[in-house]
Motif scaffolding. Sequence first.
Motif, PDB file in Angstrom:
ATOM      1  N   SER A  53       1.098  12.247 -22.865  1.00  0.00           N
ATOM      2  CA  SER A  53       0.655  11.711 -21.695  1.00  0.00           C
ATOM      3  C   SER A  53      -0.977  11.553 -22.249  1.00  0.00           C
ATOM      4  O   SER A  53      -1.516  12.563 -22.939  1.00  0.00           O
TER       5      SER A  53
ATOM      6  N   GLY B  43      -3.788   5.387 -17.425  1.00  0.00           N
ATOM      7  CA  GLY B  43      -3.118   5.262 -18.459  1.00  0.00           C
ATOM      8  C   GLY B  43      -1.524   4.822 -19.118  1.00  0.00           C
ATOM      9  O   GLY B  43      -1.198   4.028 -18.189  1.00  0.00           O
ATOM     10  N   ALA B  44      -1.194   4.370 -20.169  1.00  0.00           N
ATOM     11  CA  ALA B  44      -0.441   4.629 -20.660  1.00  0.00           C
ATOM     12  C   ALA B  44       1.295   4.560 -19.928  1.00  0.00           C
ATOM     13  O   ALA B  44       1.562   3.284 -19.575  1.00  0.00           O
TER      14      ALA B  44
ATOM     15  N   GLN C  92      -7.242   2.976 -27.612  1.00  0.00           N
ATOM     16  CA  GLN C  92      -5.591   3.421 -28.858  1.00  0.00           C
ATOM     17  C   GLN C  92      -6.389   0.557 -28.423  1.00  0.00           C
ATOM     18  O   GLN C  92      -5.507   0.608 -29.571  1.00  0.00           O
TER      19      GLN C  92
ATOM     20  N   MET D 210      -2.605   0.508 -17.122  1.00  0.00           N
ATOM     21  CA  MET D 210      -2.817   1.821 -17.990  1.00  0.00           C
ATOM     22  C   MET D 210      -4.147   2.140 -17.960  1.00  0.00           C
ATOM     23  O   MET D 210      -4.914   2.733 -18.483  1.00  0.00           O
ATOM     24  N   TYR D 211      -5.134   1.109 -17.688  1.00  0.00           N
ATOM     25  CA  TYR D 211      -6.773   1.391 -17.437  1.00  0.00           C
ATOM     26  C   TYR D 211      -6.582   2.618 -16.442  1.00  0.00           C
ATOM     27  O   TYR D 211      -7.930   3.103 -17.200  1.00  0.00           O
TER      28      TYR D 211
ATOM     29  N   ALA E 142      -6.379   7.512 -19.284  1.00  0.00           N
ATOM     30  CA  ALA E 142      -6.817   6.363 -19.469  1.00  0.00           C
ATOM     31  C   ALA E 142      -7.803   5.799 -20.425  1.00  0.00           C
ATOM     32  O   ALA E 142      -7.805   4.680 -20.945  1.00  0.00           O
TER      33      ALA E 142
ATOM     34  N   PHE F 167       1.989   3.104 -28.348  1.00  0.00           N
ATOM     35  CA  PHE F 167       2.397   4.726 -27.380  1.00  0.00           C
ATOM     36  C   PHE F 167       3.598   5.495 -27.837  1.00  0.00           C
ATOM     37  O   PHE F 167       4.378   4.590 -27.591  1.00  0.00           O
TER      38      PHE F 167
ATOM     39  N   SER G  27       5.203  -0.924 -24.667  1.00  0.00           N
ATOM     40  CA  SER G  27       3.735  -0.040 -24.441  1.00  0.00           C
ATOM     41  C   SER G  27       4.435   0.875 -25.994  1.00  0.00           C
ATOM     42  O   SER G  27       3.639   1.195 -26.583  1.00  0.00           O
TER      43      SER G  27
ATOM     44  N   GLU H  95      -8.495   7.504 -23.350  1.00  0.00           N
ATOM     45  CA  GLU H  95      -7.426   7.028 -24.801  1.00  0.00           C
ATOM     46  C   GLU H  95      -7.043   5.960 -24.889  1.00  0.00           C
ATOM     47  O   GLU H  95      -7.149   5.530 -26.427  1.00  0.00           O
ATOM     48  N   THR H  96      -6.098   5.399 -23.456  1.00  0.00           N
ATOM     49  CA  THR H  96      -4.972   5.076 -23.761  1.00  0.00           C
ATOM     50  C   THR H  96      -5.868   3.091 -24.333  1.00  0.00           C
ATOM     51  O   THR H  96      -5.525   2.205 -24.768  1.00  0.00           O
TER      52      THR H  96
END
Length: 181
Positions: free
Chosen positions: A169, A146-147, A178, A142-143, A172, A164, A159, A174-175
């Motif tokens: 989309s 992305g999710a 969050q 995720m890092y 990373a 999520f 997720s 923004e993931t």
Amino acid sequence: MPKNKMNILVLLNDRATAGLKKLRMNFVSLAAKVYLVKQAVQALAAVFGSFIKNASKVEQYSTKLKVLFKSVSEGNKVFEKMTKLAGEVPKTFDEIMDSATQLAGVVRGGSEEIEALMPIIVDIASGTGLSVQEATSNMIKMYSSGAAAADMFRDRGISAALGFQAKVSISAKETMDQIIG
């Protein structure tokens, strides 16, 4: 043979037999004590061996963190925080430290980011039956990407539990924003 001599021989035989029995009992007792001492020494060796092994492992984790952060103070800070976390959660010290050292090679936000991510990873692992290693691996995905990259999290509904949405989309960064908040 006169009766007196016979009595003396019988008496000597009885005393010799009694002495030998006593000597035999002393040897049996000595053998039992030697066996107990041997067992105690083996137990102590195992305990001390375990202490040495664990001390070595602790030192290895500490050194890894210092190298990965390229800073003794940052490495020590994470090591201390993860040691404290390991004492508060139902996961082992090794699981926590392995996870933290894996994250240290990926995160950009330093020790604060690891301190923020580790309780989340441990909670995910504890609440879903995943190992800390699996949760860490998916958090790293995720890092990095992305999710959507964390397929195990997606397949198990983690997720969605993290907020999520499928087929949406986000980057990373923004993931992580969050997740960490």
